[in-house]
Design a protein around this motif. Structure first.
Motif, PDB file in Angstrom:
ATOM      1  N   VAL A   1       1.035  13.264   4.401  1.00 22.78           N
ATOM      2  CA  VAL A   1       0.185  14.519   3.896  1.00 22.78           C
ATOM      3  C   VAL A   1       1.035  14.534   2.511  1.00 22.78           C
ATOM      4  N   SER A   2       0.262  14.246   1.521  1.00 20.66           N
ATOM      5  CA  SER A   2       0.623  14.383   0.196  1.00 20.66           C
ATOM      6  C   SER A   2      -0.363  15.199  -0.793  1.00 20.66           C
ATOM      7  N   GLY A   3      -0.075  15.133  -2.268  1.00 24.40           N
ATOM      8  CA  GLY A   3      -1.059  15.641  -3.212  1.00 24.40           C
ATOM      9  C   GLY A   3      -2.409  14.806  -2.975  1.00 24.40           C
TER      10      GLY A   3
ATOM     11  N   GLY B   1       3.794   2.700   2.276  1.00 20.02           N
ATOM     12  CA  GLY B   1       5.272   3.074   2.079  1.00 20.02           C
ATOM     13  C   GLY B   1       5.633   4.421   2.529  1.00 20.02           C
ATOM     14  N   HIS B   2       4.825   5.196   2.476  1.00 18.79           N
ATOM     15  CA  HIS B   2       5.313   6.693   3.022  1.00 18.79           C
ATOM     16  C   HIS B   2       5.347   6.524   4.635  1.00 18.79           C
ATOM     17  N   PHE B   3       4.659   5.738   5.249  1.00 24.99           N
ATOM     18  CA  PHE B   3       5.043   5.555   6.664  1.00 24.99           C
ATOM     19  C   PHE B   3       6.308   5.010   7.063  1.00 24.99           C
TER      20      PHE B   3
ATOM     21  N   ASN C   1       0.886  -1.231   0.233  1.00 27.34           N
ATOM     22  CA  ASN C   1      -0.050   0.006   0.010  1.00 27.34           C
ATOM     23  C   ASN C   1       0.816   1.074   0.102  1.00 27.34           C
ATOM     24  N   HIS C   2       0.643   2.160  -0.998  1.00 24.64           N
ATOM     25  CA  HIS C   2       1.651   3.343  -1.265  1.00 24.64           C
ATOM     26  C   HIS C   2       1.526   4.279   0.226  1.00 24.64           C
ATOM     27  N   ILE C   3       0.654   4.258   0.778  1.00 27.94           N
ATOM     28  CA  ILE C   3       0.351   4.924   2.088  1.00 27.94           C
ATOM     29  C   ILE C   3       1.474   4.382   3.266  1.00 27.94           C
TER      30      ILE C   3
ATOM     31  N   THR D   1       8.768  12.847  -1.545  1.00 31.40           N
ATOM     32  CA  THR D   1       7.954  12.682  -2.410  1.00 31.40           C
ATOM     33  C   THR D   1       7.978  11.296  -2.965  1.00 31.40           C
ATOM     34  N   ASP D   2       7.243  10.705  -3.990  1.00 33.94           N
ATOM     35  CA  ASP D   2       7.104   9.346  -4.246  1.00 33.94           C
ATOM     36  C   ASP D   2       8.505   8.728  -4.493  1.00 33.94           C
ATOM     37  N   ASN D   3       8.878   7.443  -3.935  1.00 33.65           N
ATOM     38  CA  ASN D   3      10.123   6.937  -4.278  1.00 33.65           C
ATOM     39  C   ASN D   3       9.858   5.267  -3.917  1.00 33.65           C
TER      40      ASN D   3
HETATM   41 ZN    ZN Z   1       2.789   9.517  -2.444  1.00 35.83          ZN
END
Ligand code: ZN
Ligand code: KG4
Length: 352
Positions: free
Chosen positions: A135-137, A114-116, A110-112, A307-309
């Motif tokens: 908190v993203s776009g 991933g941010h975590f 899950n992308h979210i 940002t996304d990576n």
């Molecule tokens: Zn993102």
């Protein structure tokens, strides 16, 4: 254990190689910002075509930078959602075929989440319970994680995401795309107390966010005060800088005040702030002072991982694999997958 991470959920094609939970061997990101800039936002069809053109090159580059070949990969983690379906499919199909060809486990991430996990590379290990503002776009959420891999939704946005609000207000002020960095740059020379925006009120008592009213308030202010929004290469007038600084202050204080309130109730051992907007220095400073008051450590990703990576996807994948979770070839992209629902703090488990 060596994990290859792949990310293609929106407008970045990314691949990374990590070893163990938090040792980054490479992280390669190809941004499509220039492709989408003339349109003022991401054009989904163009995005997926570009992912398709780039993915193999980016993965090869990540392996080369990590100084390994394909056979050294122990598992492959890929973003399966949320995001744009056409974009997600490119990464998922690529990862699936690689996993099948190499006979390695595949983990859909899950992308979210991933941010975590983007904070693991530059901070001490996360201590649980953790409270995370992502908190993203596309997202503005607070998640409570009582233990690793278990999440419950604390706050969400009722309308625009915070990054989206930055992007829309920047467009309105003629500052271009993406809006967050443009507003932050301009806000440095502006007075954050020049315009007082009222804080959005959520009337049902839930600790949610709302940013569309703020955007409307900026629109009204621009109209009523004849604020110029076309500069033709000239330097930006002071009232625009003041407006940018005041808007940024309003967004930051809503985010940080909500996080503080929830932290006082939930008493986490770690605070996490991640996602594209976590690059914003005003947000970082405000969160750091709240963390000091609460005496709880706050972890941010290093700026190139906000940002996304794909390094964050590999790290989230590693954590899931360590807990014995992986997918088979049936795994599909899911553009609207959720990390958790709001049905009781700590009760919601993220299921694949
Ligand atoms: Zn993102
Ligand atoms: O996480 P991300 O790369 O993509 C999504 O998953 O959405 O976040 C991109 C968002 C954009 O809305 C961008 O304007 C915002 O993050 N952003 C910022 C800053 N840098 C990027 N917002 C505020 N201040 C910044 N410095």
């Amino acid at each position: 254990m060596i994990i290859l991470g792949i990310e293609s959920s929106c407008d970045e094609t990314a691949a990374a190689v990590i070893e163990g939970p938090d040792r980054m061997l490479s992280s390669v990101i190809s941004s499509q910002i220039e492709l989408h800039r003339p349109f003022g936002g991401v054009v989904p069809e163009a995005a997926s075509r570009e992912h398709l053109a780039k993915i193999d090159i980016i993965v090869s580059e990540a392996l080369k930078k990590a100084e390994i070949d394909q056979t050294a990969i122990d598992a492959i983690a890929v973003t399966r959602g949320p995001g744009l379906i056409g974009s997600l499919l490119v990464g998922v199909c690529y990862a699936k075929s690689l996993a099948l060809g190499l006979r390695r486990p595949l983990i859909g991430v899950n992308h979210i989440e991933g941010h975590f996990y983007s904070v693991v590379f530059d901070n001490p290990p996360i201590r649980y319970p953790a409270l995370a503002l992502i908190v993203s776009g596309g997202h503005t959420n607070i998640f409570y994680a009582p233990e690793e891999g278990v999440y419950s939704l604390v706050s969400q946005t009722r309308d625009d995401a915070a990054g989206e609000a930055f992007d829309k207000v920047a467009k309105l002020l003629g500052l271009g795309y993406p809006g967050g960095p443009a507003i932050e740059r301009l806000a440095i020379s502006g007075n954050p107390d020049a315009v007082r925006f009222t804080r959005p009120k959520i009337t049902d008592g839930l600790p949610d966010f709302s940013f569309s009213g703020l955007k409307t308030a900026v629109t009204r202010y621009v109209r009523e005060n004849n604020i110029p929004t076309e500069f033709n290469g000239e330097s930006v007038p002071q009232p625009v800088a003041d407006l940018a600084a005041s808007f940024q202050k309003a967004v930051v204080s809503v985010l940080v005040d909500t996080l503080k309130e929830r932290a006082e109730i939930l008493k986490p051992a770690t605070l996490i702030i991640a996602g594209g907007v976590a690059c914003n220095q005003a947000l970082r400073s405000a969160a750091e002072s709240v963390a000091r008051i609460l005496n709880i450590p706050v972890y941010f990703p290093s700026k190139h991982l906000t940002t996304d990576n794909a390094a964050m996807i590999a790290a989230a994948g590693y954590a899931r694999l360590r807990r014995g979770e992986s997918h088979n070839a049936e795994m599909t992209a899911d553009p609207s997958i959720r990390l958790a629902r709001r049905n009781g703090i700590g009760k919601t488990r993220y299921k694949n």
